[in-house]
Structure formats: structure tokens, C-alpha cells
Design an enzyme around this catalytic site. Structure first.
Site, PDB file in Angstrom:
ATOM      1  CE1 TYR A 164      -1.123   2.962   4.015  1.00 17.55           C
ATOM      2  CE2 TYR A 164      -2.054   2.669   6.207  1.00 17.55           C
ATOM      3  CZ  TYR A 164      -0.988   2.562   5.329  1.00 17.55           C
ATOM      4  OH  TYR A 164       0.210   2.047   5.778  1.00 17.55           O
ATOM      5  CB  ALA A 204      -0.930  -0.003   1.209  1.00 13.61           C
ATOM      6  CD  GLU A 205       2.666   3.675   3.790  1.00 14.40           C
ATOM      7  OE1 GLU A 205       3.044   4.644   3.098  1.00 14.40           O
ATOM      8  OE2 GLU A 205       1.947   3.795   4.797  1.00 14.40           O
ATOM      9  CB  SER A 206       6.682   1.853  -1.530  1.00 11.29           C
ATOM     10  OG  SER A 206       6.950   0.491  -1.169  1.00 11.29           O
TER      11      SER A 206
END
Length: 304
Positions: A270, A183-185
Site C-alpha cells: 500500500y 489507492a483506497e477506492s
């Protein structure tokens, strides 16, 4: 003899007695009982009622009717321990459930509601923890299969090898780390956000410094820092995964201020994206890492 008084015991008691009887053979139950008898009467060893009770309890919980009856007798008569009719009632009832007719008579004669002895409570807690661990292992295995299917490039596999190596050191399930990285990168080692969050787990400079990450674009250092932060958040929010994810995205101070997931579309989206991959609502945590949040008193009901 009317067995109705035995209904006062919970069904869980009967199931515990039956279930554990199959796990321990008769020879082992007899050995525990004989050791207990030795301690109870001082035969070959110094008399030790506490040791006798512990051994009798182990044998009784494994399905030994004689041990359960002996415990009932000890508590009914205060032999080497304070008299406790509630405990005596419990053990006589358990012995009766295991087929001892005399124990049923003793239980009826006492006519006292059964109290659950501490050793039984401890055994039930252990069984509950074991069942929870088994459930968690099954859930984790299912999640592992799911996220492994999503890792399809050599670079992603290389990064996941780092996760597999480091995650256990922080008590983090690899599936949670995978979902956060995705999800972040999306596995981009060199990712930088408009808020200057950096690397695989998108650590802002303050978080990187907090968890001693000097090279945020080094995959291992970045993952180590992200796992450290997740470990801290899990302790702070007592394993509540949605709160942990909200804090990872928006900061723990924000979650405290709103006393829950903040009403930010970005944060809510998120959490949703991550929980599509990692669906568990609770994650084990180490309460020694930090004191829990004082802003969310409802967390007091959540156990590690």
C-alpha cells in the site's frame, strides 16, 4: 593585513551577508542604519539599545558594513547591553567581509572566536524555512502535474475539485489526498471493502464516527473525514509520510506496536503504491492537532 583569522566564520555567514545584500537596496539599508543610530544615541527618540541592535542587525544582514561595525563596537564595549566579545568578533568579522578594513583590525585585536548572535540565528532559520518552503512548493508542483495527468474522467475531475477545496482547510497537500483516494477506492464513491471500509477514502465505521462522518458514501463528507484522519496522523507521526500511510492502512496502534511500518505485505505494498505517485517522505503538519507518538522516540528528531 592578514585576512586568515576571518576564516573562523562559517562560509554560510559570508553567503548570507552577500545574498541578502542583493535583496535590499542601499537606501533601505541606510534608513535602517540611521534609525538604529537614533535609538543608540537617543537622537530624536528615547534611547533604546535593543531597538538599535535589532535595526543594525537587519541592515548588517542586508549587507551594510557600517551597521555590522557598529554592532561590533556596541558588544566590544558593552554600550547599553552586556559586553560580549564573541558577538563583537562576529560583527567585526562580518563588517570586514563587507569591506571594512578597520573592522578587520578590530577582529584581529579581539582574537576571540565568533559567537553567532540570536538575530543572525533567527535570520538563518527564516532563510532555511523559506528554502524548505520553496523546495516543497517545487516538489508539490511537480507532483500536481503528475497526478493531474492521471485524472482522466469527469467523475475523477469532480472528486478532485472537492479535494482542492477541502485539502487546504486541513493543511493537506492535494497530491497526498489524491494518492490515498486512488489507492483506497480508485475514485469509486460506493466502494466497500471486505472489512466494511466505505467510500472514497475507505473509512471503517469506527474512523467515520471518530471524525463525525455520518454519510460515508457522500463524497464530500467522506473526503472531509479522510482528510481529518490524515491531519491527525501527520501530527501524531510528525509528518513522516510512510508512517502516516502505514497507520492509515493498518491503524496507528499497529505502527506504535511495531515501532515503525509493520511487516504486513498488504501495508508495505500500500505504501509503495501511494509513494509511486506521492514520493515525498515528509509532509508539513500542525503540532497542535495532537501530541506525537511516544512509541517512536526517533520522531523527536523530525521537525514540523
Amino acid at each position: 593585513m592578514n585576512p586568515i583569522p576571518l576564516i573562523r566564520l562559517s562560509l554560510a555567514l559570508a553567503l548570507a551577508a552577500t545574498g541578502q545584500a542583493h535583496a535590499v537596496d542601499a537606501a533601505q539599508r541606510q534608513a535602517w542604519r540611521e534609525q538604529a543610530q537614533g535609538y543608540e544615541h537617543g537622537e530624536g527618540v528615547a534611547r533604546d539599545t535593543a531597538a538599535a541592535i535589532a535595526l543594525y542587525c537587519r541592515a548588517a544582514l542586508a549587507g551594510d558594513a557600517v551597521s555590522a561595525y557598529n554592532l561590533g563596537w556596541i558588544y566590544a564595549n558593552g554600550r547599553g547591553t552586556p559586553r560580549h566579545d564573541g558577538y563583537a568578533s562576529h560583527w567585526f568579522a562580518r563588517a570586514a567581509l563587507l569591506g571594512d578594513a578597520l573592522a578587520e583590525q578590530m577582529h584581529k585585536r579581539l582574537d576571540t572566536p565568533a559567537d553567532k548572535p540570536e538575530c543572525v540565528q533567527q535570520a538563518e532559520r527564516t532563510e532555511q524555512q523559506k528554502a524548505e518552503q520553496e523546495r516543497l512548493a517545487a516538489d508539490t508542483a511537480a507532483l500536481t502535474t503528475r497526478y493531474q495527468a492521471l485524472v482522466d474522467t469527469p467523475e475523477e475531475r469532480r472528486i478532485m475539485q472537492i479535494v482542492y477545496k477541502l485539502a487546504p482547510q486541513f493543511g493537506i497537500q492535494p497530491g497526498l489526498a489524491f494518492a490515498v483516494i486512488r489507492a483506497e477506492s480508485n475514485f469509486n464513491v460506493h466502494a466497500i471493502s471486505d472489512k466494511n471500509a466505505q467510500g472514497l477514502m475507505q473509512l471503517i465505521p469506527e474512523t467515520a464516527a471518530r471524525f463525525r462522518v455520518r454519510k460515508p458514501f457522500d463524497p464530500e463528507q467522506n473526503i472531509r473525514g479522510g482528510l481529518s484522519y490524515l491531519q491527525w496522523l501527520l501530527a501524531y507521526f510528525k509528518g513522516d509520510v510512510p508512517l502516516v500511510l502505514a497507520a492509515y492502512n493498518a491503524g496507528e496502534g499497529t505502527v506504535d506496536r511495531y515501532r515503525g511500518v509493520p511487516p504486513y505485505p498488504e501495508t508495505q505494498g500500500y505504501i509503495k503504491r501511494i509513494q509511486q505517485v506521492y514520493a515525498l517522505q515528509q509532509h508539513p503538519f500542525d503540532a497542535r492537532v495532537t501530541a506525537p507518538s511516544q512509541a517512536l522516540p526517533g520522531l523527536a528528531a523530525v521537525r514540523p
